[in-house]
Design an enzyme around this catalytic site. Structure first.
Site, mmCIF file in Angstrom:
data_model
loop_
_atom_site.group_PDB
_atom_site.id
_atom_site.type_symbol
_atom_site.label_atom_id
_atom_site.label_comp_id
_atom_site.label_asym_id
_atom_site.label_seq_id
_atom_site.Cartn_x
_atom_site.Cartn_y
_atom_site.Cartn_z
ATOM 1 N N GLY A 239 -38.025 -13.057 -71.658
ATOM 2 C CA GLY A 239 -36.237 -13.435 -70.910
ATOM 3 C C GLY A 239 -37.171 -13.231 -69.236
ATOM 4 O O GLY A 239 -36.159 -13.065 -68.703
ATOM 5 N N GLU A 275 -42.791 -11.278 -75.792
ATOM 6 C CA GLU A 275 -42.459 -13.198 -76.421
ATOM 7 C C GLU A 275 -41.618 -13.368 -75.313
ATOM 8 O O GLU A 275 -40.750 -13.957 -75.341
ATOM 9 C CB GLU A 275 -40.875 -12.765 -77.779
ATOM 10 C CG GLU A 275 -41.037 -11.250 -78.651
ATOM 11 C CD GLU A 275 -40.245 -11.659 -79.558
ATOM 12 O OE1 GLU A 275 -38.924 -11.705 -78.883
ATOM 13 O OE2 GLU A 275 -39.943 -10.882 -80.682
ATOM 14 N N PRO A 276 -42.504 -13.804 -74.218
ATOM 15 C CA PRO A 276 -42.070 -14.940 -73.730
ATOM 16 C C PRO A 276 -42.352 -16.029 -73.507
ATOM 17 O O PRO A 276 -42.691 -16.872 -73.958
ATOM 18 C CB PRO A 276 -42.758 -14.460 -72.105
ATOM 19 C CG PRO A 276 -44.431 -14.177 -72.530
ATOM 20 C CD PRO A 276 -43.584 -13.546 -73.996
ATOM 21 N N CYS A 346 -23.294 -42.930 -71.273
ATOM 22 C CA CYS A 346 -22.469 -42.380 -71.493
ATOM 23 C C CYS A 346 -21.233 -41.211 -71.035
ATOM 24 O O CYS A 346 -20.523 -41.311 -72.342
ATOM 25 C CB CYS A 346 -21.906 -43.936 -72.331
ATOM 26 S SG CYS A 346 -22.418 -45.352 -71.637
ATOM 27 N N GLU A 347 -21.745 -40.096 -70.487
ATOM 28 C CA GLU A 347 -20.933 -39.078 -70.615
ATOM 29 C C GLU A 347 -20.857 -38.849 -69.078
ATOM 30 O O GLU A 347 -21.929 -38.614 -68.462
ATOM 31 C CB GLU A 347 -21.668 -38.263 -71.249
ATOM 32 C CG GLU A 347 -21.755 -38.584 -73.025
ATOM 33 C CD GLU A 347 -21.280 -37.848 -73.524
ATOM 34 O OE1 GLU A 347 -20.251 -36.234 -72.852
ATOM 35 O OE2 GLU A 347 -21.628 -36.667 -74.335
ATOM 36 N N TYR A 375 -37.525 -25.205 -72.913
ATOM 37 C CA TYR A 375 -36.116 -25.520 -73.270
ATOM 38 C C TYR A 375 -35.935 -27.685 -71.740
ATOM 39 O O TYR A 375 -34.583 -27.589 -72.558
ATOM 40 C CB TYR A 375 -35.452 -25.088 -72.522
ATOM 41 C CG TYR A 375 -35.599 -23.170 -73.223
ATOM 42 C CD1 TYR A 375 -35.218 -23.083 -74.202
ATOM 43 C CD2 TYR A 375 -36.169 -22.390 -72.151
ATOM 44 C CE1 TYR A 375 -35.272 -21.777 -74.434
ATOM 45 C CE2 TYR A 375 -36.399 -21.189 -72.717
ATOM 46 C CZ TYR A 375 -36.344 -20.873 -73.713
ATOM 47 O OH TYR A 375 -36.918 -19.698 -74.537
HETATM 48 C C1 LIG Z 1 -35.505 -16.901 -76.635
HETATM 49 C C2 LIG Z 1 -35.769 -16.231 -77.353
HETATM 50 C C3 LIG Z 1 -37.430 -15.581 -76.598
HETATM 51 C C4 LIG Z 1 -37.759 -16.357 -75.020
HETATM 52 O O1 LIG Z 1 -36.859 -16.037 -74.402
HETATM 53 P P1 LIG Z 1 -37.595 -16.572 -72.649
HETATM 54 O O2 LIG Z 1 -36.340 -16.518 -72.249
HETATM 55 O O3 LIG Z 1 -37.919 -17.817 -72.414
HETATM 56 O O4 LIG Z 1 -37.665 -16.323 -72.429
HETATM 57 C C5 LIG Z 1 -37.438 -14.836 -76.966
HETATM 58 N N1 LIG Z 1 -37.466 -13.925 -77.912
HETATM 59 C C6 LIG Z 1 -36.416 -14.555 -78.533
HETATM 60 C C7 LIG Z 1 -36.362 -13.367 -79.780
HETATM 61 C C8 LIG Z 1 -35.326 -15.261 -78.241
HETATM 62 O O5 LIG Z 1 -34.540 -15.984 -78.844
#
Ligand SMILES: *Cc1c(COP(=O)(O)O)cnc(C)c1O
Length: 432
Positions: A239, A275-276, A346-347, A375
């Site tokens: 996050g 979990e980045p 076409c949007e 993303y």
């Molecule tokens: C999307 C997600 C992440 C990664 O988020 P980032 O903003 O890309 O770092 C990590 N853990 C979980 C469970 C997620 O759904």
């Protein structure tokens, strides 16, 4: 800092001119920098060096196997949210004991495949999921290591579509009910509780919401231990945000994030997982596109480019901003122009930027969207029958296509006609 810089008047990816890649693969395309990917992973890895840890790349942000291989070779684990991602990580050579399975809707079949293939842990998000995982594990004669994802009811202060840690969001178990849920988990023989998981959202630009959530996790750790659970691992989610523009305040750095994690949970002696996704992949990629037309509207100029919302959906979906720069460096003193930058779909939502000031460009010029690594390609579709665009990896002065653009024939051949439509003569009128 990234590795997409102007050199002698031209934009480069590491030591490769973007224009050379465009000439070789055609536009639009994504290009990723190996050096940036490695550097961002290392920043996190070093930020947590004060303790036992594993940085698991959230591969939903960018899941090309070449990228996974680069990160896995650096020692990364993977955070997966589907069995498709799990299998892709395995195909890239990531061992099961470095793969964490997140997500609110894991099916029994996904659980079975992950347990059979080897998994570090499941981050369980609900009681019904817990019951299902217990049954699946028992049916295989296995014990599934789990954390429970708790929802700390913290405002991540980010875009509503990427906030996940408020009680109104579908994610996790309310932290107020956590002790009850852990007590239930402890009674299920197919599960082994090992820790706690939390993830409050994406593109956070302050540390305070993380710190508030982690303080709650620390408190819960102590309560759960007092209840008799062995809590040895904390998964603190991803996050951390990235700067999408050069001008605004930069979000906190991984170093500061790591120090904050140490302050918040360091005293508990747990192994830390994070979990980045975005911070590792976002600024490691560009989307390169070509101007098709410059069209004058009544009160504005439209830059119509060959990239579209199906290739990069973030602006249409989250009102996201990407810096957009010409591939030929503007000369000092060039007067900037102002464009609505749009794709051919076409949007009306197929708009990347409105009234965007940027150096003037002309038809056939190349432009690059910065911060498009995360993303981007993973959210692409073939809307308007536009084939998925290629992904290119740069490493020093080398580049390689790591996912080729399908031909129109390949794209079209995926449709199949049912027998009743494919017989040559289907013009007869129905009997009677
Ligand atoms: C999307 C997600 C992440 C990664 O988020 P980032 O903003 O890309 O770092 C990590 N853990 C979980 C469970 C997620 O759904």
């Amino acid at each position: 800092m990234d590795h997409f810089l102007y050199r002698d008047g031209a934009l480069y990816a590491e030591d490769v001119p973007i224009a050379d890649i465009a000439a070789a693969v055609g536009t639009p395309f994504y290009v990723y920098s190996t050096a940036t990917l490695k550097r961002h992973f290392t920043l996190f890895d070093e930020a947590l060096a004060w303790g036992d840890h594993l940085v698991c790349f959230a591969m939903k942000s960018l899941s090309n196997q070449a990228v996974l291989k680069i990160l896995a070779d650096q020692g990364a684990g993977m955070d997966v949210v589907s069995i498709g991602e799990y299998l892709r990580a395995k195909a890239a050579g990531v061992p099961g004991d470095r793969i964490v399975f997140s997500g609110v809707g894991k099916t029994a079949d996904e659980m079975r495949q992950a347990l059979q293939g080897g998994i570090r842990q499941f981050n369980v998000e609900s009681e019904p999921e817990m019951i299902m995982l217990d049954q699946v594990a028992q049916s295989l004669g296995k014990v599934a290591p789990i954390t429970v994802r708790v929802n700390p009811d913290v405002d991540a202060k980010t875009h509503a579509k990427i906030a996940t840690g408020k009680s109104e969001n579908k994610f996790g178990i309310p932290i107020s009910r956590a002790r009850e849920v852990y007590a239930m988990a402890a009674k299920l023989p197919g599960l082994k509780v090992i820790g706690i998981d939390v993830h409050i959202g994406s593109q956070l630009t302050e540390l305070a919401p993380f710190e508030a959530a982690y303080a709650k996790v620390a408190e819960l750790t102590e309560q759960l231990r007092a209840d008799g659970h062995e809590i040895t691992r904390l998964d603190l989610g991803g996050g951390l945000g990235i700067p999408y523009t050069r001008s605004n305040d930069a979000p906190p750095l991984p170093t500061d994030y790591g120090k904050m994690v140490q302050r918040a949970v360091g005293h508990l002696g747990c192994e830390i997982e994070i979990e980045p996704g975005r911070l590792i992949a976002g600024n490691a990629g560009l989307l390169v596109s070509k101007v098709i037309y410059v069209k004058s509207g009544e009160d504005r100029e439209f830059l119509i480019i060959d990239g579209a919302m199906n290739d990069l959906i973030r602006p249409a979906m989250y009102e996201a901003w990407h810096d957009i720069v010409p591939v030929v460096e503007p000369a000092p003193g060039d007067v900037p122009a102002k464009y609505d930058i749009v794709g051919p779909i076409c949007e009306s939502g197929d708009t990347f930027a409105k009234a965007r000031e940027m150096p003037a460009v002309a038809a056939d010029d190349l432009i690059a969207f910065r911060s498009a690594g995360a993303y981007g390609a993973v959210m692409a579709s073939e809307y308007n029958s536009r084939p998925l665009i290629p992904e290119v990896l740069v490493n020093g002065d080398q580049f390689a296509v790591i996912r080729a653009r399908p031909t129109y024939e390949e794209m079209i051949a995926r449709d199949t006609l049912p027998a009743w439509l494919s017989t040559p003569d289907n013009s007869e009128s129905p009997a009677d």
